[in-house]
Write an enzyme that holds these catalytic residues in place. Structure first.
Site, PDB file in Angstrom:
ATOM      1  N   GLY A 242       4.938  -6.613   5.848  1.00 54.57           N
ATOM      2  CA  GLY A 242       5.050  -5.217   5.445  1.00 54.57           C
ATOM      3  C   GLY A 242       3.713  -4.509   5.501  1.00 54.57           C
ATOM      4  N   VAL A 245      -0.001   1.420   1.419  1.00 51.78           N
ATOM      5  CA  VAL A 245      -1.068   2.415   1.485  1.00 51.78           C
ATOM      6  C   VAL A 245      -2.420   1.743   1.662  1.00 51.78           C
ATOM      7  CG1 VAL A 245      -2.208   4.284   0.232  1.00 51.78           C
ATOM      8  CG2 VAL A 245       0.267   4.004   0.055  1.00 51.78           C
ATOM      9  N   VAL A 249       0.478  -6.750   5.262  1.00 47.15           N
ATOM     10  CA  VAL A 249       0.630  -8.130   4.798  1.00 47.15           C
ATOM     11  C   VAL A 249       1.314  -8.946   5.885  1.00 47.15           C
ATOM     12  CG1 VAL A 249       1.487  -9.610   2.946  1.00 47.15           C
ATOM     13  CG2 VAL A 249       0.856  -7.243   2.442  1.00 47.15           C
ATOM     14  N   ASP A 363       2.439   0.119 -10.741  1.00 44.82           N
ATOM     15  CA  ASP A 363       3.215   0.313  -9.504  1.00 44.82           C
ATOM     16  C   ASP A 363       4.380  -0.674  -9.433  1.00 44.82           C
ATOM     17  OD1 ASP A 363       3.892   1.566  -7.187  1.00 44.82           O
ATOM     18  OD2 ASP A 363       2.495   0.475  -5.919  1.00 44.82           O
TER      19      ASP A 363
END
Length: 558
Positions: A242, A245, A249, A363
Site C-alpha cells: 500500500g 501520505v 509499504v 489515526d
C-alpha cells in the site's frame, strides 16, 4: 599663307608683332604634343545598320534562353548553398561578385554575361559531382577495411576463449562494426544524419550507484518499487502492500534470517518525511519496550536502514488489513458477532498500552489495523501521526476525516479520547459494514455528529479555537452550503438541531437472524458505542471503562 597679314611700315607696331610671333610658336609646340585624332575606318552607314540588326537578334535569343533556364540555375544555386561547405561559401561569394559585375555591365553587353554565368554553373556542377563520387568511394574503402579489422579481432578472441582462457567477450573492439553507420556525408543532399549514443551507460551502474536518487523516486518523492529488487543487501521485494501520505509499504523476504517475510515501510524522500520517520521509530521502540512479550496488539518494530536516500522501517508482516477483511467478508452487513467482540477487545488492549506510555495514535481506522492469515489476531500499525500526550497542538485536520473527533474539529486540546472516538467508529463499521459519519468537510462532520447525538453544548463550543468557523455569536450552527443558482458558498443558520438517527436500529438492521444471546450482545454494543461517542471528551468513556464493559467482558456462548 592666309594667317599672314601685310607688313606695317610704321615702327610703332614692331614690338607687338614680335610678341604675337612668340605666341604662335608656343601654340604650335602645344599642338605638336597632343595625340592625333582617331583614324576613322571607311565603313559606311549601311554596314553599321546591318551590325545593329544582328546584335538585336542575338539579344532576343539570349533573353529566351535566360527565361527558360533561369529557374534551373536558381534551384541549383539553392542546393549548393545548403550542401556545400567552405568551398561552397567561397564559390557563392565569387558567384555573387561576378553577378554584381555582370549586372553593372548588363546595360552595355547583356549577352556576354549570360553566356559566362551558364558556363560557370555547368563547371561547378560537374566539379561537385566528381567530389561526391570520390567521397563515396573513400567511404566504401574505409568501411571494408574497418569490417575486416573487426572480424579479425573477434575471431582471435573466440579462439582464445575456446582454448580454455576464461576471458570475457565484453569490449573486444572499442569501435564495433555498427558504429560505421554513424559516419555520414556532410555534403550529401539527403538528411540521413543519425544521433550518436555519446554515453553508453551500463545498467549495473544504476543499480550500484546510490547517488542517482532521481532514477529511484517519482515526482512526489515516493520510492519506485520494483518487485525482485534487493534492498540493504538482505531483503528481496515480493509485493506492494500500500501507499500512504508518508510512505509506501512493501512485503519483502528476509534473506538473512530463515527467509521470513517482513513489511518494509519506505519513507518519502524529503526532509519533513524523514523527520517524521525518525519520530515514528522512537515511538515504536518505546511501545515495543513497554510490551516485551508482544501481548498488546501493536505491530513489532524490527529495525531500520537507509536505501537510495529513503529511510526504511522494517516491521512485522501480517496478512491483510481490516479494510480488506470488511470488503471481503462484511460488505453492507458487517462481520459476525464473535469476530466483532474479539477484534474490539484486542483494539482496546492496544489503546491501553498506548495510554500507559503516554502516546496518542491519532489515526485509528480499518486501514491501519492488520489481521493475520488465520483472521484471529489483530494489530495496530502506522504510528506516523502518533505523538506524546504533552506534544499535541490543536489542528483541525488531524486523524482521517471520517474518524475525526469533535474536539479536533473545534480546536479543543485533546487527549486519548480521540483514539476512543476513532475506535468507536471502527467498531461500528465492523458491525454494519458502513461508515458511521460521512461528512465531506469538517462543517458537515459536525452536522453528522449532531444528527446522531443532538446539539453540541455551548460550554464545549466556548472552548473551541475554531468555533467561529462553525457557530455564530448565539452558538447557533452555521451550515456551509452552495447556492443552487450562483454556485457560491453561503452560510445557513440552523437554530433547532435534534437527533434524527437511531443507532440501535442501524445496528440491528445490518445483523439479521440473530439469536437471543446475539440480541443481548447487540444491546450491549449499542450502549458501549453511545458512551464512546460522547461529544464532550471529558465525559467520554476511558479505555479502562471500555475494557470493563459487559460487551467486552462477557464471552459469547453458543
Amino acid at each position: 599663307m592666309a594667317d599672314k597679314k601685310p607688313k606695317r611700315n610704321s615702327s610703332k607696331y614692331c614690338y607687338y608683332d614680335e610678341q604675337k610671333a612668340k605666341r604662335r610658336k608656343q601654340k604650335s609646340r602645344i599642338r605638336s604634343q597632343t595625340p592625333p585624332l582617331p583614324h576613322r575606318s571607311g565603313t559606311s552607314t549601311e554596314e553599321l545598320l546591318l551590325k545593329r540588326d544582328s546584335l538585336k537578334k542575338q539579344l532576343q535569343k539570349f533573353k529566351h534562353i535566360s527565361r527558360n533556364g533561369g529557374n534551373q540555375h536558381t534551384e541549383e544555386n539553392r542546393k549548393r548553398k545548403y550542401t556545400d561547405g567552405k568551398d561552397g561559401k567561397q564559390k557563392r561569394y565569387s558567384e555573387d561578385k561576378s553577378k554584381n559585375s555582370h549586372g553593372q555591365q548588363s546595360k552595355s553587353a547583356p549577352s556576354k554575361s549570360n553566356i559566362e554565368i551558364a558556363s560557370e554553373s555547368e563547371d561547378e556542377e560537374s566539379i561537385i559531382e566528381k567530389r561526391r563520387i570520390q567521397r563515396k568511394q573513400l567511404l566504401k574503402k574505409f568501411n571494408q577495411s574497418h569490417d575486416d579489422n573487426h572480424s579479425k579481432n573477434t575471431e582471435s578472441i573466440i579462439e582464445k576463449n575456446n582454448g580454455g582462457n576464461d576471458q570475457k567477450l565484453t569490449d573486444a573492439n572499442p569501435t564495433s562494426a555498427g558504429e560505421t553507420d554513424d559516419f555520414t556525408d556532410m555534403f550529401s543532399e539527403k538528411d540521413d544524419f543519425k544521433i550518436k549514443d555519446l554515453l553508453k551507460v551500463d545498467k549495473n551502474d544504476f543499480t550500484n550507484n546510490s547517488t542517482l536518487t532521481d532514477n529511484w523516486d517519482d515526482h512526489e518523492g515516493y520510492y519506485k518499487i520494483r518487485v525482485g529488487d534487493v534492498v540493504n543487501n538482505r531483503f528481496t521485494i515480493k509485493d506492494t502492500l500500500g501507499q500512504g501520505v508518508f510512505a509506501n509499504v512493501v512485503r519483502a523476504q528476509d534473506n538473512g534470517q530463515g527467509n521470513n517475510y517482513v513489511a518494509i515501510k519506505i519513507i518519502r524522500n524529503n526532509e519533513l518525511m524523514y523527520k517524521t520517520g525518525l519520530k515514528e521509530i522512537s515511538i515504536l521502540k518505546e511501545v515495543n519496550e513497554a510490551d516485551p512479550e508482544n501481548k498488546y496488539h501493536c505491530v513489532q518494530f524490527l529495525g531500520h536502514f537507509m536505501h537510495k536516500g529513503h529511510l526504511c522501517l522494517v516491521l512485522e508482516s501480517l496478512h491483510i488489513d481490516l479494510r480488506c477483511v470488511l470488503k471481503k467478508y462484511g460488505k453492507n452487513h458487517g462481520l459476525n458477532m464473535k469476530a466483532i467482540i474479539s477484534y474490539s477487545r484486542q483494539l482496546l488492549l492496544a489503546l491501553r498500552l498506548l495510554k500507559k506510555v503516554g502516546i496518542v495514535h491519532a489515526d485509528i481506522k480499518p486501514d491501519n489495523i492488520l489481521v493475520n492469515e488465520r483472521k484471529n489476531i489483530l494489530k495496530l500499525c502506522d504510528f506516523g501521526s502518533a505523538a506524546k500526550i504533552d506534544e499535541n497542538e490543536p489542528t483541525p485536520y488531524l486523524v482521517s476525516r471520517y474518524y475525526r473527533a469533535p474536539e479536533i474539529i473545534l480546536g479543543i486540546p485533546y487527549k486519548h479520547g480521540v483514539d476512543l472516538w476513532s475506535s468507536a467508529c471502527t467498531i461500528y463499521e465492523m458491525t454494519t459494514g458502513k461508515i458511521l459519519f460521512t461528512g465531506s468537510s469538517n462543517n458537515k462532520m459536525l452536522k453528522c455528529f449532531m444528527d446522531l447525538k443532538g446539539k453540541i453544548p455551548n460550554k464545549l463550543i466556548r472552548k473551541g479555537k475554531f468555533k467561529d468557523q462553525h457557530f455564530n455569536y448565539n452558538y447557533n450552527f452555521l451550515l456551509h452550503k452552495k447556492d443552487e443558482f450562483t454556485g457560491r458558498d453561503k452560510l445557513v443558520e440552523v437554530t433547532n438541531i435534534n437527533a434524527n438517527r437511531d443507532l440501535n436500529n442501524e445496528l440491528r438492521n445490518c445483523c439479521k437472524n440473530m439469536t437471543d444471546k446475539e440480541e443481548r450482545k447487540m444491546t450491549q454494543l449499542k450502549d458501549l458505542l453511545d458512551k464512546m461517542l460522547t461529544l464532550d471528551s471529558s465525559q467520554r468513556y476511558s479505555v479502562a471503562d471500555c475494557l470493563k464493559h459487559p460487551f467486552v467482558q462477557d464471552v459469547l456462548t453458543k
